[in-house]
Design an enzyme around this catalytic site. Structure first.
Site, PDB file in Angstrom:
ATOM      1  CB  CYS A   1      -5.850   7.944  18.227  1.00 37.80           C
ATOM      2  SG  CYS A   1      -6.631   7.952  16.588  1.00 37.80           S
TER       3      CYS A   1
ATOM      4  CG  HIS B   1      -7.946  12.167  17.657  1.00 33.99           C
ATOM      5  ND1 HIS B   1      -6.660  11.742  17.451  1.00 33.99           N
ATOM      6  CD2 HIS B   1      -8.075  12.327  19.002  1.00 33.99           C
ATOM      7  CE1 HIS B   1      -6.017  11.673  18.613  1.00 33.99           C
ATOM      8  NE2 HIS B   1      -6.858  12.012  19.567  1.00 33.99           N
TER       9      HIS B   1
ATOM     10  CG  ASN C   1      -6.642  12.830  23.106  1.00 31.01           C
ATOM     11  OD1 ASN C   1      -6.636  11.915  22.300  1.00 31.01           O
ATOM     12  ND2 ASN C   1      -6.250  14.041  22.787  1.00 31.01           N
TER      13      ASN C   1
END
Length: 351
Positions: free
Chosen positions: A158, A300, A316
């Site tokens: 990520c 994250h 995202n």
């Protein structure tokens, strides 16, 4: 045992391929009537599979139906906004254990010796800010300022997607002297960034350090595989047209600096959206304001692309079949730890 592992891997690959398909808005809507019998639930499962182009072999489909049943009842049991039906995203037949193992990101410990410039935007906190900012709706020289939502697959990368998302946007914002918009290579960051750990974790600021020294390939010349095998091919790939002058790090726990920075362009941030014992809220999110649980440790990375009067907008890396076409709306009064590390963004020049 080996056959079971291969079958599980095949399921993950099938899901990854489905997430790369052209997207519609996430969240297959359903009603309580769909849950009244096993027959109706099977119809809902079939409809879900067609919606997200997920094909399962009969044995796996039978096994995953139990998970789908559990997910549908769990989502339906949550309090819904008046007039809004519950919805199922791409992860509806994925178990909690599979999601934790394959789709959660990893963050490394932040290094303090990074040569970032101090924040230069925002003044002393007294300057007025726009009521809202939304880079999803902005264009740069006739092209979207934001690149498309991407999917990181079963790789804890990520951080790389947050970095390339920021670089792509700030490159577009920098001016008209660049060629057509390009998509940048997350895989090069996974393979080549010495300060990060590939699929096992990293930080956007580390990626910015790497790009300052080495440039970055396009995603076409260095495509994403979602596998970190430690082999770097940067020397044999075409460099993107990219001039990075530096990057800036925002101080933690300073909401004004964060909001001010995003008025100039998207900001890479870290959030704590999952806990060790409950990941279902984040896993099930299918749009609207996120009212689920938050964790206590940032786990994250996402890209902050705007805000409203009472919420943040985050991009995202789960593809467009999760959340609001790949985006998360997070209330500003409970930001899930986003202010704990501040944020970072690149400083771009013109070609």
């Amino acid at each position: 045992m080996v056959m079971k592992q291969l079958a599980a891997l095949a399921g993950v690959v099938a899901l990854a391929l489905a997430l790369l398909e052209p997207a519609a808005a996430a969240g297959l809507k359903f009603s309580s009537n769909d849950l009244k019998s096993e027959k109706l639930l099977w119809r809902l499962y079939e409809r879900w599979g067609k919606r997200y182009n997920v094909a399962r072999k009969p044995a796996e489909k039978l096994r995953r139906f139990a998970t789908f049943n559990e997910t549908a009842h769990r989502v339906a049991s949550r309090v819904q906004v008046a007039g809004q039906a519950p919805g199922l995203n791409i992860f509806a037949d994925v178990t909690n254990e599979e999601f934790s193992r394959n789709f959660l990101c990893h963050m490394t410990t932040e290094q303090r010796n990074l040569t970032a410039r101090p924040p230069r935007r925002g003044g002393n906190g007294t300057l007025p800010l726009p009521v809202s900012v939304n880079w999803r709706n902005k264009t740069c020289e006739g092209q979207p300022c934001l690149g498309p939502v991407k999917f990181m697959g079963s790789c804890g990368s990520c951080w790389a997607f947050a970095a390339t998302g920021a670089l792509e946007s700030h490159r577009a914002i920098a001016g008209a002297n660049y060629d057509d918009p390009v998509l940048l290579s997350e895989q090069e960051l996974v393979d080549c960034d010495p300060r990060s750990k590939g699929c096992k974790g990293g930080l956007a600021v580390n990626a910015f350090q790497y790009v300052m020294k080495n440039g970055l390939a396009t995603s076409t010349s260095y495509p994403y595989t979602g596998v970190g095998n430690g082999t770097c091919h940067a020397n044999t790939t075409t460099r993107a047209s990219l001039i990075m002058r530096g990057f800036e790090r925002l101080p933690p726990h300073d909401k004004f600096q964060l909001l001010s920075a995003v008025t100039y362009g998207p900001v890479a941030v870290s959030i704590a959206v999952t806990t060790q014992d409950d990941i279902t809220d984040f896993m099930d999110y299918d749009g609207g304001m996120y009212r689920g649980k938050c964790g206590t440790t940032c786990n994250h990375a996402m890209l902050l692309v705007g805000y409203g009067a009472d919420y943040y907008i985050l991009k995202n890396s789960y593809g467009r079949y999760w959340g609001d076409e790949g985006y998360l709306f997070l209330p500003r009064d409970r930001n899930c730890g986003m202010l704990n590390r501040g944020g970072s963004y690149p400083l771009m020049g013109q070609a």
